[in-house]
Design an enzyme around this catalytic site. Structure first.
Site: not given
Ligand code: S3P
Length: 417
Positions: A14, A155, A304
Site C-alpha cells: 500500500s 475502503s 487482507d
Molecule cells: C488497499 C486497501 C484495501 C486492501 C488492498 C490495498 C490500499 O482495499 O484490501 O489490498 O492500498 O489502499 P479496500 O480499500 O478496497 O478495502
C-alpha cells in the site's frame, strides 16, 4: 515442524503505491528506499511512466529515483494489471488532470467494482465513460469542485482516490467512512506538510499554495506479508521466529490483536517511526489456538488477513466467526467463497453464511487440492496450512505470489525445518 531464524518481509504494498504516485506529483527529485518490487507495484510504476513520470528502476535493494516531469496525455491505455490500488488511486490522480486516459487491467481487475470511486469523482466534476461497474473506463479530468462525501464502504482505496483528486484538482475534500480503513495516505500527506486533518473520524484535506515537496522516504516491511510468516510460526510445534522491520500501523494490525485473543504468542519489540509510520520487529512463537469472533468493526484493520486468519481458525479449538466480510467477494478473487470452499476441500468445516464466514477448527491433517484462482493471498494462506504435520495440500498454482511477495516460498522454506 520447528520454526527458527530471522526474516524481513518485502516492502509495504500500500505504501509503495502511494509513495510512487506522490513522488510523480512532487516538484523535484524524490528518493524511495525499500519499495516493494512486486508485480502490483510495477503496475503503478508502468502506468505513471506512461503518463510521463520519470521513474528509475524498481529493483530489490536499489533506491528508486523519481524526477519532476508534468503528467501528460498517455499514448495508449493504462494497464493496471492485477492491481486494484493502481486503478483506483490513479483515477483520483487523473481526475485532476486536463486530459483523458483509459484504464484497463487483467481479467480479475476488470471484474472489480470501480463505481465506488467513479461516483464521487463525478460529483467532483470528472467526466467518466464507463460501460458497467468496472474497467475498462475512460476518465476526462479537469476543473474539479470540492466534495463532502460519506462513503458507503470502509475502503482506503476510495478514500485515497478522493484525497488524491483533491490534491491534483486543488479542491477541498471531506470524507466520512463507516469504519476507519488504513490511513497511509493521510499519514503521507501529513508527513509531506499537506493540510490534512482528522476530527471525530472525519478526514478533511484543504488545498494550499504548497504543492508536494520533493522527499526521501524508506518504506517498511509489509505487515500483510509478515502475517503469513507469523502464522507459519504460530502453527509450528517449537521454536521462535523474528520478523524484522514490520509496519505496525494500527489500521493494519488487527490480525495481531485477533491472534493474541486466540492465544498466540506474538510480541512487538523495537518500536520506531519511519516516514510517519510506526515500525517494529515481531517475535512469534508456536501456540495452541482457540476460536474467536471477529467483529465487523475489526474487519477493515485485517481485511487482507482474513484468508490466513481463516486458515489459523481451521487449527483452533472451536468455531471462529468473521462478521460482515462481504467485501471479500470483490477482492482479487471471491475470497469469501473460495476460502470456505478450499477449506472444505482439505477437510475443514467452513461456510459463508450471508456475509459472515464460519470456520470450525480441527486437528486432523488437512489434505486435498486448493484452487487459488490466481489470488496471491489464497496461495500463501494455503501454503502455510500445508506446513502442519501430516498435511498434503496441492495448490493449483504458486506464481501469483509475485503480485505482493515474490520470495514468499523461499522465505517460508528457510524459516521451517
Ligand atoms: C488497499 C486497501 C484495501 C486492501 C488492498 C490495498 C490500499 O482495499 O484490501 O489490498 O492500498 O489502499 P479496500 O480499500 O478496497 O478495502
Amino acid at each position: 515442524m520447528k520454526v527458527a531464524g530471522v526474516v524481513r518481509p518485502p516492502g509495504d504494498k500500500s505504501i509503495s503505491h502511494r509513495v510512487l504516485m506522490l513522488a510523480a506529483l512532487a516538484r523535484g527529485q524524490c528518493a524511495l528506499t525499500g519499495l516493494l518490487t512486486s508485480e502490483d507495484v510495477r503496475s503503478s510504476a508502468r502506468v505513471l511512466r506512461q503518463l510521463g513520470a520519470k521513474i528509475s528502476t524498481v529493483r530489490e535493494g536499489v533506491v528508486t529515483r523519481v524526477s519532476h516531469a508534468p503528467l501528460t496525455t498517455p499514448h495508449a491505455r493504462l494497464n493496471c494489471g492485477n492491481s486494484g490500488t493502481t486503478a483506483r488511486l490513479m483515477l483520483g490522480i487523473l481526475a485532476g488532470q486536463r486530459f483523458a486516459a483509459t484504464l484497463t487491467g487483467d481479467a480479475s481487475l476488470r471484474r472489480r467494482p470501480m463505481r465506488r470511486v467513479t461516483e464521487p469523482l463525478k460529483q467532483m466534476g470528472a467526466r467518466i465513460e464507463e460501460r458497467g461497474d468496472g474497467l475498462p473506463l475512460t476518465i476526462h479530468g479537469g476543473r474539479l469542485r470540492g466534495l463532502v462525501y460519506t462513503s458507503p464502504v470502509a475502503s482506503a482505496q476510495v478514500k485515497s482516490a478522493l484525497l488524491l483528486a483533491g490534491l491534483t484538482g486543488g479542491v477541498p475534500v471531506t470524507i466520512r467512512e463507516p469504519y476507519r480503513s488504513r490511513d497511509h495516505t493521510e499519514r503521507l500527506f501529513a508527513h509531506l506538510g499537506l493540510a490534512i486533518h482528522e476530527h471525530d473520524s472525519v478526514i478533511s484535506y484543504q488545498p494550499s499554495a504548497i504543492s508536494v515537496p520533493p522527499f526521501e522516504i524508506s518504506v517498511a516491511g509489509d505487515t500483510s506479508s509478515a502475517a503469513f510468516l507469523v502464522a507459519a510460526a504460530v502453527l509450528a510445534e517449537q521454536g521462535e521466529l523474528l520478523v524484522e522491520n514490520v509496519g505496525v500501523n494500527p489500521t493494519r494490525t488487527g490480525y495481531l490483536v485477533v491472534l493474541q485473543r486466540m492465544g498466540a504468542r506474538v510480541d512487538r519489540v523495537n518500536l520506531r517511526d519511519e516516514g510517519g509510520e510506526p515500525v517494529a520487529d515481531v517475535i512469534a512463537k508456536p501456540a495452541h489456538l482457540s476460536a474467536t469472533e471477529v467483529s465487523a468493526a475489526e474487519i477493515p484493520t485485517l481485511v487482507d488477513e482474513v484468508p490466513i486468519l481463516a486458515v489459523l481458525a481451521s487449527r483452533a479449538k472451536g468455531e471462529t466467526v468473521f462478521r460482515e466480510v462481504g467485501e471479500l467477494r470483490v477482492k482479487e478473487s471471491n475470497r469469501l467463497e473460495l476460502v470456505a470452499a478450499n477449506l472444505r476441500a482439505v477437510g475443514v468445516r467452513a461456510e459463508a453464511r450471508g456475509n459472515d464466514l464460519h470456520v470450525e477448527g480441527s486437528d486432523r491433517p488437512p489434505r486435498g487440492k486448493v484452487d487459488t484462482a490466481a489470488d496471491h493471498r489464497l496461495a500463501m494462506a494455503f501454503a502455510v496450512l500445508g506446513t502442519v504435520p501430516g498435511a498434503d495440500i496441492r495448490l493449483s498454482e504458486r506464481r501469483s505470489v509475485a503480485i505482493s511477495y515474490p520470495t514468499f516460498f523461499k522465505d517460508l522454506k528457510r524459516i521451517l525445518r
